[in-house]
Design an enzyme around this catalytic site. Structure first.
Site, PDB file in Angstrom:
ATOM      1  NE  ARG A  96      -3.444   0.117   2.692  1.00 18.21           N
ATOM      2  CZ  ARG A  96      -3.861   0.427   3.928  1.00 18.21           C
ATOM      3  NH1 ARG A  96      -3.768  -0.447   4.905  1.00 18.21           N
ATOM      4  NH2 ARG A  96      -4.375   1.608   4.179  1.00 18.21           N
ATOM      5  CG  ASN A 128      -7.877   9.543   3.656  1.00 15.37           C
ATOM      6  OD1 ASN A 128      -8.700   8.767   4.123  1.00 15.37           O
ATOM      7  ND2 ASN A 128      -8.156  10.363   2.657  1.00 15.37           N
ATOM      8  CB  VAL A 129      -2.712   6.231   6.797  1.00 19.52           C
ATOM      9  CG1 VAL A 129      -3.599   6.035   8.021  1.00 19.52           C
ATOM     10  CG2 VAL A 129      -2.989   5.124   5.765  1.00 19.52           C
ATOM     11  CG  HIS A 145      -7.544   6.682  11.543  1.00 22.06           C
ATOM     12  ND1 HIS A 145      -8.615   6.397  10.720  1.00 22.06           N
ATOM     13  CD2 HIS A 145      -8.083   6.891  12.785  1.00 22.06           C
ATOM     14  CE1 HIS A 145      -9.742   6.443  11.414  1.00 22.06           C
ATOM     15  NE2 HIS A 145      -9.456   6.741  12.663  1.00 22.06           N
ATOM     16  CB  CYS A 153       9.593   0.774  18.408  1.00 26.93           C
ATOM     17  SG  CYS A 153       9.460  -0.293  19.840  1.00 26.93           S
ATOM     18  CB  CYS A 197      12.638  -1.721  18.395  1.00 19.11           C
ATOM     19  SG  CYS A 197      13.216  -0.282  19.309  1.00 19.11           S
ATOM     20  N   PRO A 264     -20.674   9.858  -3.140  1.00 19.48           N
ATOM     21  CG  PRO A 264     -19.309   8.516  -4.490  1.00 19.48           C
ATOM     22  CD  PRO A 264     -19.276   9.474  -3.343  1.00 19.48           C
ATOM     23  CB  ALA A 281     -13.688  14.121  -3.283  1.00 22.52           C
TER      24      ALA A 281
HETATM   25  C1  BJW Z   1     -16.135   8.645  -2.442  1.00 23.19           C
HETATM   26  C2  BJW Z   1     -15.527   8.394  -3.602  1.00 23.19           C
HETATM   27  C3  BJW Z   1     -15.170   9.587  -4.304  1.00 23.19           C
HETATM   28  C4  BJW Z   1     -15.901   6.440  -2.831  1.00 23.19           C
HETATM   29  N1  BJW Z   1     -15.445  10.785  -3.738  1.00 23.19           N
HETATM   30  N2  BJW Z   1     -16.438   9.741  -1.839  1.00 23.19           N
HETATM   31  C5  BJW Z   1     -19.050  -0.389  18.470  1.00 23.19           C
HETATM   32  C6  BJW Z   1     -19.516   0.891  18.593  1.00 23.19           C
HETATM   33  C7  BJW Z   1     -18.678   1.986  18.531  1.00 23.19           C
HETATM   34  C8  BJW Z   1     -17.335   1.820  18.343  1.00 23.19           C
HETATM   35  C9  BJW Z   1     -16.853   0.536  18.250  1.00 23.19           C
HETATM   36  C10 BJW Z   1     -17.696  -0.551  18.309  1.00 23.19           C
HETATM   37  N3  BJW Z   1     -16.922  -1.668  18.167  1.00 23.19           N
HETATM   38  C11 BJW Z   1     -15.628  -1.296  18.010  1.00 23.19           C
HETATM   39  C12 BJW Z   1     -15.577   0.049  18.054  1.00 23.19           C
HETATM   40  C13 BJW Z   1     -14.384   0.890  17.932  1.00 23.19           C
HETATM   41  C14 BJW Z   1     -13.784   0.908  16.542  1.00 23.19           C
HETATM   42  C15 BJW Z   1     -14.873   1.141  15.493  1.00 23.19           C
HETATM   43  O1  BJW Z   1     -15.280   2.253  15.233  1.00 23.19           O
HETATM   44  N4  BJW Z   1     -15.332   0.093  14.853  1.00 23.19           N
HETATM   45  C16 BJW Z   1     -16.407   0.227  13.864  1.00 23.19           C
HETATM   46  C17 BJW Z   1     -16.088  -0.610  12.643  1.00 23.19           C
HETATM   47  C18 BJW Z   1     -17.701  -0.123  14.549  1.00 23.19           C
HETATM   48  N5  BJW Z   1     -12.852   2.008  16.564  1.00 23.19           N
HETATM   49  C19 BJW Z   1     -11.622   1.856  17.008  1.00 23.19           C
HETATM   50  O2  BJW Z   1     -11.191   0.794  17.397  1.00 23.19           O
HETATM   51  C20 BJW Z   1     -10.779   3.111  17.084  1.00 23.19           C
HETATM   52  N6  BJW Z   1     -10.189   3.234  18.391  1.00 23.19           N
HETATM   53  C21 BJW Z   1     -10.928   3.452  19.461  1.00 23.19           C
HETATM   54  O3  BJW Z   1     -12.131   3.570  19.416  1.00 23.19           O
HETATM   55  O4  BJW Z   1     -10.193   3.520  20.616  1.00 23.19           O
HETATM   56  C22 BJW Z   1     -10.915   3.499  21.856  1.00 23.19           C
HETATM   57  C23 BJW Z   1     -11.121   2.045  22.206  1.00 23.19           C
HETATM   58  C24 BJW Z   1     -10.032   1.298  22.526  1.00 23.19           C
HETATM   59  C25 BJW Z   1     -10.224  -0.038  22.883  1.00 23.19           C
HETATM   60  C26 BJW Z   1     -11.479  -0.599  22.835  1.00 23.19           C
HETATM   61  C27 BJW Z   1     -12.571   0.163  22.432  1.00 23.19           C
HETATM   62  C28 BJW Z   1     -12.380   1.513  22.127  1.00 23.19           C
HETATM   63  C29 BJW Z   1      -9.627   3.026  16.108  1.00 23.19           C
HETATM   64  C30 BJW Z   1     -10.093   3.075  14.698  1.00 23.19           C
HETATM   65  C31 BJW Z   1      -8.889   2.949  13.775  1.00 23.19           C
HETATM   66  C32 BJW Z   1      -9.301   2.844  12.330  1.00 23.19           C
HETATM   67  N7  BJW Z   1      -8.170   2.477  11.568  1.00 23.19           N
HETATM   68  C33 BJW Z   1      -8.325   2.309  10.127  1.00 23.19           C
HETATM   69  C34 BJW Z   1      -7.023   1.684   9.580  1.00 23.19           C
HETATM   70  C35 BJW Z   1      -5.905   2.715   9.524  1.00 23.19           C
HETATM   71  C36 BJW Z   1      -4.653   2.138   8.944  1.00 23.19           C
HETATM   72  C37 BJW Z   1      -4.813   1.632   7.529  1.00 23.19           C
HETATM   73  O5  BJW Z   1      -5.170   2.393   6.620  1.00 23.19           O
HETATM   74  O6  BJW Z   1      -4.564   0.453   7.315  1.00 23.19           O
HETATM   75  O7  BJW Z   1      -8.605   3.565   9.504  1.00 23.19           O
HETATM   76  S1  BJW Z   1      -9.759   1.334   9.692  1.00 23.19           S
HETATM   77  C38 BJW Z   1     -10.160   2.247   8.241  1.00 23.19           C
HETATM   78  O8  BJW Z   1     -11.456   2.877   8.385  1.00 23.19           O
HETATM   79  C39 BJW Z   1      -9.131   3.363   8.152  1.00 23.19           C
HETATM   80  C40 BJW Z   1      -9.977   4.512   7.737  1.00 23.19           C
HETATM   81  O9  BJW Z   1      -9.343   5.734   8.075  1.00 23.19           O
HETATM   82  C41 BJW Z   1     -11.262   4.281   8.489  1.00 23.19           C
HETATM   83  C42 BJW Z   1     -12.444   5.005   7.955  1.00 23.19           C
HETATM   84  O10 BJW Z   1     -12.752   4.586   6.659  1.00 23.19           O
HETATM   85  P1  BJW Z   1     -13.239   5.652   5.575  1.00 23.19           P
HETATM   86  O11 BJW Z   1     -12.182   6.653   5.336  1.00 23.19           O
HETATM   87  O12 BJW Z   1     -14.561   6.157   5.938  1.00 23.19           O
HETATM   88  O13 BJW Z   1     -13.263   4.752   4.249  1.00 23.19           O
HETATM   89  P2  BJW Z   1     -14.375   3.726   3.734  1.00 23.19           P
HETATM   90  O14 BJW Z   1     -13.712   2.828   2.785  1.00 23.19           O
HETATM   91  O15 BJW Z   1     -15.122   3.127   4.853  1.00 23.19           O
HETATM   92  O16 BJW Z   1     -15.437   4.645   2.975  1.00 23.19           O
HETATM   93  C43 BJW Z   1     -15.099   5.340   1.804  1.00 23.19           C
HETATM   94  C44 BJW Z   1     -16.265   6.248   1.436  1.00 23.19           C
HETATM   95  O17 BJW Z   1     -15.890   7.010   0.310  1.00 23.19           O
HETATM   96  C45 BJW Z   1     -17.541   5.481   1.042  1.00 23.19           C
HETATM   97  O18 BJW Z   1     -18.645   6.057   1.732  1.00 23.19           O
HETATM   98  C46 BJW Z   1     -17.665   5.716  -0.458  1.00 23.19           C
HETATM   99  O19 BJW Z   1     -19.008   5.818  -0.899  1.00 23.19           O
HETATM  100  C47 BJW Z   1     -16.976   7.049  -0.607  1.00 23.19           C
HETATM  101  N8  BJW Z   1     -16.371   7.306  -1.899  1.00 23.19           N
HETATM  102  N9  BJW Z   1     -15.381   7.080  -3.874  1.00 23.19           N
HETATM  103  C48 BJW Z   1     -16.075  10.830  -2.533  1.00 23.19           C
HETATM  104  N10 BJW Z   1     -14.545   9.535  -5.492  1.00 23.19           N
HETATM  105 ZN    ZN Z   2      11.451  -0.250  20.905  1.00 24.62          ZN
END
Ligand code: BJW
Ligand code: ZN
Length: 290
Positions: A96, A128-129, A145, A153, A197, A264, A281
């Site tokens: 990636r 976004n990352v 994120h 590490c 590390c 969209p 976008a």
């Molecule tokens: C267009 C388009 C175009 C297409 N123009 N648009 C139950 C309830 C509440 C919370 C939780 C729960 N169970 C678990 C949780 C917590 C969890 C969570 O939210 N889970 C859900 C799935 C329910 N969250 C976490 O764990 C977070 N930490 C946290 O809460 O800490 C406290 C805690 C600790 C311990 C225990 C419990 C709580 C951390 C979240 C980290 C997310 N990390 C990622 C990976 C990052 C690294 C990597 O890239 O590999 O971040 S996951 C992934 O999703 C990434 C993204 O940033 C993130 C969001 O996704 P995004 O950007 O919205 O993308 P998509 O693909 O989902 O959507 C794309 C959109 O674009 C679509 O709508 C398309 O239609 C649109 N689109 N083309 C405009 N051209």
């Molecule tokens: Zn270390």
């Protein structure tokens, strides 16, 4: 963070109810958004993977291709997945990272960078990352994120940045002379398996936030403050399913901001948006900002 966490859990429950909204992008929608942007004294923007889709980076919830089609991203982006199979997760991120470095910011990223200079107070928050906002010229991007362009590490003893010449400690980042035992950043990023590390011996890992991990405190605090204090909030290219980022448009609406979604597709937030623009976008943003 715990009050915040409870607040966002409550929001998840509200957000499951999705209403029907108009399906087409209309000139009237664009005019409305143009007027909102022109009159706002403060704007906060939240972006997600959709903003980079038109640069050629698949969104998180798009079908993966090739070798990676066998794996769900949600199952790779966890500390448990890394501990179970460090090589697999390391290779996924390496691929990636190569993809991100091989593409360019698109017209949507560039339009947001131009918007910054035109508004009294402007904040750009991204999930976004990929670093594409910064490459498009945006400054002070709040990265919720982390960044795929950094490796650290598990215990944050060291951080390496892609493209930097030498290793850096968490305190003195890249540019410091590599001490004996330190690794060269280029060797870290070229490795097929996660290196260890040089200080504590644990694995190096991508400097991103995985499921179950806390977001960087300064970033989430700045994001909440910017969301609760703006006149206009734009939620662009995000599915609004991952928390706590997904609570930000709700926090803005609760605090009295006008909230516009650009996507969209319908999302769990659509029903609450004051204006929902069904476009991409890279087409909508230049059309309303220039
Ligand atoms: C267009 C388009 C175009 C297409 N123009 N648009 C139950 C309830 C509440 C919370 C939780 C729960 N169970 C678990 C949780 C917590 C969890 C969570 O939210 N889970 C859900 C799935 C329910 N969250 C976490 O764990 C977070 N930490 C946290 O809460 O800490 C406290 C805690 C600790 C311990 C225990 C419990 C709580 C951390 C979240 C980290 C997310 N990390 C990622 C990976 C990052 C690294 C990597 O890239 O590999 O971040 S996951 C992934 O999703 C990434 C993204 O940033 C993130 C969001 O996704 P995004 O950007 O919205 O993308 P998509 O693909 O989902 O959507 C794309 C959109 O674009 C679509 O709508 C398309 O239609 C649109 N689109 N083309 C405009 N051209
Ligand atoms: Zn270390």
């Amino acid at each position: 963070m715990s009050a915040l966490y409870h607040a966002y859990r409550a929001i998840v429950v509200q957000a499951v109810c999705v209403h029907t909204v108009p399906m087409k992008l209309t000139p009237h929608d664009l005019d409305q958004l143009r007027r909102l942007i022109a009159s706002a004294r403060s704007i906060t923007v939240l972006t997600g993977a959709g903003v980079s889709a038109e640069s050629g980076i698949p969104t998180f919830r798009d079908a993966q291709t090739g070798h990676w089609a066998r794996f769900r991203p949600e199952e790779l982006a966890t500390p448990e997945a890394f501990r179970r199979d460090p090589d697999l997760v390391w290779r996924w991120y390496a691929e990636r990272r190569r993809a991100v470095l091989g593409v360019e910011p698109n017209a949507g990223h560039r339009a947001l960078a131009r918007l910054h200079g035109r508004v009294g107070r402007f904040s750009l928050i991204t999930q976004n990352v990929d670093g594409l906002h910064a490459r498009a010229g945006s400054r002070e991007v709040i990265e919720l994120h982390g960044s795929i362009l950094r490796v650290r590490c598990f215990h944050s003893c060291v951080t390496y940045t892609a493209g930097a010449a030498t290793a850096g400690t968490a305190e003195a980042d890249a540019g410091a002379v590599a001490a004996a035992g330190e690794l060269e950043a280029s060797a870290v990023f070229a490795a097929d398996s996660p290196p260890r590390c040089p200080h504590c011996g644990d694995f190096l890992r991508p400097d991103v936030v995985w499921f179950g991990e806390n977001l960087p405190e300064a970033a989430i605090e700045a994001a909440v403050a910017a969301s609760e204090s703006c006149e206009l909030f734009l939620s662009i290219g995000t599915s609004t399913v991952v928390y706590p980022a997904a609570m930000l448009p709700h926090a803005a609406a609760d605090a009295g901001a006008t909230v516009v979604e650009i996507n969209p597709e319908e999302t769990p937030f659509t029903a609450r948006a004051h204006l929902s623009i069904r476009g991409t976008a890279a087409t909508v943003l230049p059309a309303v900002i220039d």
